[in-house]
Design a protein around this motif. Structure first.
Motif, mmCIF file in Angstrom:
data_model
loop_
_atom_site.group_PDB
_atom_site.id
_atom_site.type_symbol
_atom_site.label_atom_id
_atom_site.label_comp_id
_atom_site.label_asym_id
_atom_site.label_seq_id
_atom_site.Cartn_x
_atom_site.Cartn_y
_atom_site.Cartn_z
ATOM 1 N N TRP A 178 -8.527 -9.521 41.694
ATOM 2 C CA TRP A 178 -9.748 -9.885 40.960
ATOM 3 C C TRP A 178 -11.018 -9.601 41.768
ATOM 4 O O TRP A 178 -12.113 -9.745 41.236
ATOM 5 C CB TRP A 178 -9.701 -11.364 40.562
ATOM 6 N N GLU B 148 -14.048 -9.884 44.741
ATOM 7 C CA GLU B 148 -14.826 -10.957 45.363
ATOM 8 C C GLU B 148 -15.915 -11.525 44.467
ATOM 9 O O GLU B 148 -16.502 -12.554 44.791
ATOM 10 C CB GLU B 148 -15.458 -10.433 46.661
ATOM 11 N N LYS B 149 -16.217 -10.880 43.361
ATOM 12 C CA LYS B 149 -17.263 -11.403 42.472
ATOM 13 C C LYS B 149 -16.770 -12.662 41.764
ATOM 14 O O LYS B 149 -15.590 -12.798 41.436
ATOM 15 C CB LYS B 149 -17.669 -10.340 41.444
ATOM 16 N N GLU B 150 -17.686 -13.594 41.521
ATOM 17 C CA GLU B 150 -17.341 -14.839 40.848
ATOM 18 C C GLU B 150 -17.332 -14.615 39.333
ATOM 19 O O GLU B 150 -18.373 -14.353 38.719
ATOM 20 C CB GLU B 150 -18.358 -15.929 41.213
ATOM 21 N N ASN B 151 -16.153 -14.689 38.747
ATOM 22 C CA ASN B 151 -16.003 -14.527 37.301
ATOM 23 C C ASN B 151 -15.312 -15.720 36.650
ATOM 24 O O ASN B 151 -14.725 -15.590 35.575
ATOM 25 C CB ASN B 151 -15.216 -13.244 37.002
#
Length: 392
Positions: free
Chosen positions: A205, A207-210
């Motif tokens: 997934w 490292e971005k926060e989703n």
């Protein structure tokens, strides 16, 4: 079956955290799965941690997760006549074998009481609630104890199946050690509801926060796809041809990838001669919930189920349907069943109807090629038949 029963709306994908289970999750000395925290307004609220590695604040949890009256109010609000409820993640997967076995037995009795004392459907002998029991499918559990629990579930009249995760007893559902368990389930006529929990490697997934979007929208369905494919490759459905398995979330990506799977099998010497049928055939032996949120997706799954019989022989090819595939699509609908995934994904307003209900019903209504008979079967008739729920 009575005419009224033909119109019943049956929800087969709806969860409950039974009070005994919720108390157990709160009471864990280390890493409680239900915990209390203070809100910015100074109030206490309970939060639930379902997934390993999910944000530490979890998600809000309340009476709708364990209060039967809340479940019935939800059903009334959305005109759902019958729900086949199942315990929700994380089940018993995190427990030692002895604890898991005893707790499973207690929770199965609790679920029978939860269902058997529920109201009757108006004008029917049917209860409004039925359930999927729990197996202690944890590493180091003994196979005889699993078979014993299967027999317990089969003896409880309101429990019609078993909810099962994908890890089996630690090695997955393709582990040959589980054969006596599959045999006992098949003999009892219980339905296995295969539901994901672990998803896929979280590193995928990035490292971005989703939020929960990628694990839930993609990780869960991919987990189901892989687990079911492993069962097919292991010959589970050849050895147990009457085993009834219901896949969550419309089978994940398995319908879309089934022809690619068949081709890969035919070109791989490790598995090319292992199976009795073409891989696509086995999708016609499975059942699929209709929790896909789109008419096109449901139509495609129905097509894949409906064509399965053409692949009974290895090396066969499916000729084009003379009716453009409408008959195939209608045939496939017989193994699809309505669900809501309640109590997850609630609306932001208490007065609003749940999108998981509205959108999944709209999807059923919008499938091109399904007549009213097929649509009503998906809404409820297929579930009544699969679970052996006899009407007046």
């Amino acid at each position: 079956m009575a005419a009224q029963a033909q119109r019943l709306l049956v929800d087969i994908h709806t969860h409950v955290y039974l009070p005994r289970y919720a108390s157990f999750l709160r009471a864990r000395a280390s890493a409680p799965r239900i915990f209390t925290r203070s809100t910015p307004q100074g109030k206490n609220e309970e939060r639930l941690l379902i997934l390993d590695g999910e944000p530490s604040e979890g998600r809000p949890v309340g009476p709708q997760y364990w209060d039967r009256e809340e479940k019935l109010r939800f059903m009334d609000k959305h005109a759902i006549d019958i729900s086949v409820v199942s315990s929700a993640n994380p089940w018993l997967d995190f427990l030692p074998a002895a604890t898991a076995h005893s707790l499973a037995s207690e929770l199965n009795v609790d679920l029978e009481t939860y269902c058997s004392t529920s109201p009757k459907v108006t004008g029917e002998v049917l209860s409004r609630l039925y359930g999927f029991g729990l197996l202690p499918l944890v590493p180091e559990v003994t196979v005889p104890s699993l078979v014993e629990t299967v027999q317990q579930i089969a003896s409880l009249p309101h429990l019609k199946g078993i909810i099962m995760g994908t890890r089996g007893i630690g090695k997955g559902l393709d582990d040959d050690t589980l054969d006596p368990v599959w045999s006992a389930i098949e003999k009892a006529g219980l339905v296995v509801f295969l539901h994901p929990h672990y998803g896929v490697d979280a590193k995928a997934w990035g490292e971005k926060e989703n939020g929960h979007v990628l694990p839930l929208a993609l990780g869960f369905p991919f987990e189901t796809t892989i687990a079911t494919t492993r069962m097919i490759l292991a010959g589970v459905f050849d050895r147990f041809p009457n085993l009834k398995v219901l896949l969550a979330h419309s089978g994940g990506a398995l319908p879309q990838l089934s022809s690619r799977l068949a081709s890969c099998i035919d070109h791989d010497p490790a598995v090319a001669s292992r199976l009795e049928h073409d891989a696509r055939y086995y999708l016609g032996r499975l059942y699929f919930d209709a929790v896909a949120y789109g008419a096109e997706e449901l139509g495609f799954v129905s097509d894949v189920i409906g064509r399965a019989g053409k692949y009974a022989q290895r090396g066969s090819s499916a000729a084009a349907s003379k009716d453009g595939g409408v008959g195939q699509r209608k045939s496939g609908s017989s193994r699809m069943l309505f669900g809501t995934d309640h109590p997850f994904f609630p609306p932001l307003s208490e007065t609003a109807k749940w999108k998981s209900v509205v959108e999944n019903l709209e999807a059923i209504d919008g499938v091109y090629g399904w007549g009213e008979a097929e649509k009503q079967a998906v809404r409820g008739g297929n579930a009544l038949a699969l679970f052996g729920l006899q009407s007046t």
